[in-house]
Motif scaffolding. Structure first.
Motif, mmCIF file in Angstrom:
data_model
loop_
_atom_site.group_PDB
_atom_site.id
_atom_site.type_symbol
_atom_site.label_atom_id
_atom_site.label_comp_id
_atom_site.label_asym_id
_atom_site.label_seq_id
_atom_site.Cartn_x
_atom_site.Cartn_y
_atom_site.Cartn_z
ATOM 1 N N LYS A 128 0.912 -1.396 -0.350
ATOM 2 C CA LYS A 128 -0.474 0.125 -0.343
ATOM 3 C C LYS A 128 0.498 0.993 -0.221
ATOM 4 C CE LYS A 128 -3.709 2.274 2.392
ATOM 5 N NZ LYS A 128 -4.502 2.429 4.445
ATOM 6 N N GLU A 156 -6.790 4.307 0.645
ATOM 7 C CA GLU A 156 -6.069 4.156 -1.044
ATOM 8 C C GLU A 156 -6.950 4.862 -2.307
ATOM 9 O OE1 GLU A 156 -4.360 0.378 -3.855
ATOM 10 O OE2 GLU A 156 -4.157 -0.144 -1.736
ATOM 11 N N HIS A 170 -6.904 -2.007 2.186
ATOM 12 C CA HIS A 170 -6.621 -0.269 1.055
ATOM 13 C C HIS A 170 -6.973 0.781 1.785
ATOM 14 C CE1 HIS A 170 -5.718 -3.794 -1.650
ATOM 15 N NE2 HIS A 170 -6.856 -4.319 -0.957
#
Length: 337
Positions: free
Chosen positions: A28, A68, A65
């Protein structure tokens, strides 16, 4: 002028340069950084389809996530259609907006389990996996393959046609066969053949390491985008360099040492925060090595930074090193950290 964007399902992807999934690299922090520096799409490192491993620290990090930038593309690998379908559903429930299936990884660990590019030996199984995953989720499903299993078994075109029939939304092709691993040079003729035969977006992967090479490969293959893998290690600004060159035909100047310093310090902070201090410091070492690899003091810098055991020491040594470069003096690298 060719289109500067394309669609994967409902998502418009621009510019035409994509961060390729790399195990242990495209986590990430690296995806967020690459997106900020110009990547049109960033694909996560490979996640396992085996539910026994979904609650390990490694898998939890790979499936994180939060915050993101969209669209979030998550790569899965495996060999059993029903298991792959479950993995796709699980990842969509955990934030994936695109599911990418790995049939391109040449790693023995993956291939010995018949996953990755080993699957290209069994076209019927490929069809079953693709059908199962496409039917399991309501998000676009993409596929990554190689040109074939071996030099005399280049079956990318056959697999590509199976993929398009199954409802795959886009296809990435690495211009090497499985038995080449990452050796030799990528060939683009097979990729061009695949692109010419399909109506879905096709991406070219392999040896794209500069803006000029990206433009050449896009022109030669007719592809919709290029994938950047190893060339982004330590050089995440390559995405904006390629995007600028494709749009204008002009080369951007290299980032200043000050900007490299700022990017790197920001990346270190994100790694320490994301993984915690102990893992973050360890994982950051390879990124520091990649960033420094083109500098004359590289080996000395790496030797020192690799000894840093704390986040503070790692940040301090890195900051001092770049501050010296900015000031135009040879960095004073201490014997130990």
């Amino acid at each position: 002028m060719a289109d500067t964007s394309f669609h994967i399902g409902p998502y418009q992807i621009a510019p035409r340069v994509i961060l390729a999934p790399m195990a242990g690299v495209t986590d990430k922090p690296f995806r967020v950084l690459s997106k900020r520096l110009g990547a049109g799409l960033c694909v996560s490192e490979m996640t396992t389809s085996d539910p026994r491993f979904w609650n390990t620290a490694k898998s939890r990090h790979r499936m994180d996530h939060d915050g993101e930038p969209a669209p979030i593309s998550v790569q899965i690998a495996g060999t059993v259609p029903e298991v792959m379908a479950d993995a796709a559903r699980y990842n969509v429930d955990h934030g994936a907006q695109i599911i990418d299936i790995n049939m391109g990884c040449p790693a023995k660990k993956v291939c010995n389990a018949w996953a990755g590019s080993a699957l290209m030996r069994d076209e019927a199984l490929v069809a079953r996996i693709l059908d199962a995953v496409v039917n399991a989720v309501d998000v676009p499903v993409t596929l990554k393959i190689r040109t074939g299993w071996a030099a005399d078994q280049r079956n990318a075109l056959a697999i590509a046609k199976v993929a398009q029939s199954a409802g795959i939304a886009a296809l990435a092709v690495h211009g090497r066969t499985r038995d080449q691993q990452y050796t030799g040079t990528a060939e683009y003729d097979t990729i061009a053949e695949v692109k010419a035969a399909l109506s879905i977006p096709v991406f070219a992967n392999g040896d794209v390491d500069s803006p000029q090479k990206a433009a050449e490969v896009l022109a030669r293959t007719g592809c919709d985008a290029v994938l950047i893998g190893r060339a982004a290690q330590g050089r995440p600004w390559i995405f904006r360099e390629i995007a600028h060159y494709l749009a204008s035909g002009e080369l951007l100047p290299e980032p200043t040492v000050q900007e490299v310093r700022d990017v790197l310090i920001g990346h270190l902070h994100h790694l320490h925060e994301f993984y915690g201090e102990v893992s973050g410091v360890r994982i950051a070492r390879k990124h520091l090595g990649w960033y420094a690899k083109d500098r004359p003091e590289n080996q000395a810098f790496r030797a020192v930074v690799n000894r840093a055991e704390t986040a503070q020491a790692q940040l301090h040594l890195t900051g001092e090193y770049f501050d010296a470069l900015i000031a135009g003096v040879t960095p004073e690298l201490p014997a130990a950290a």
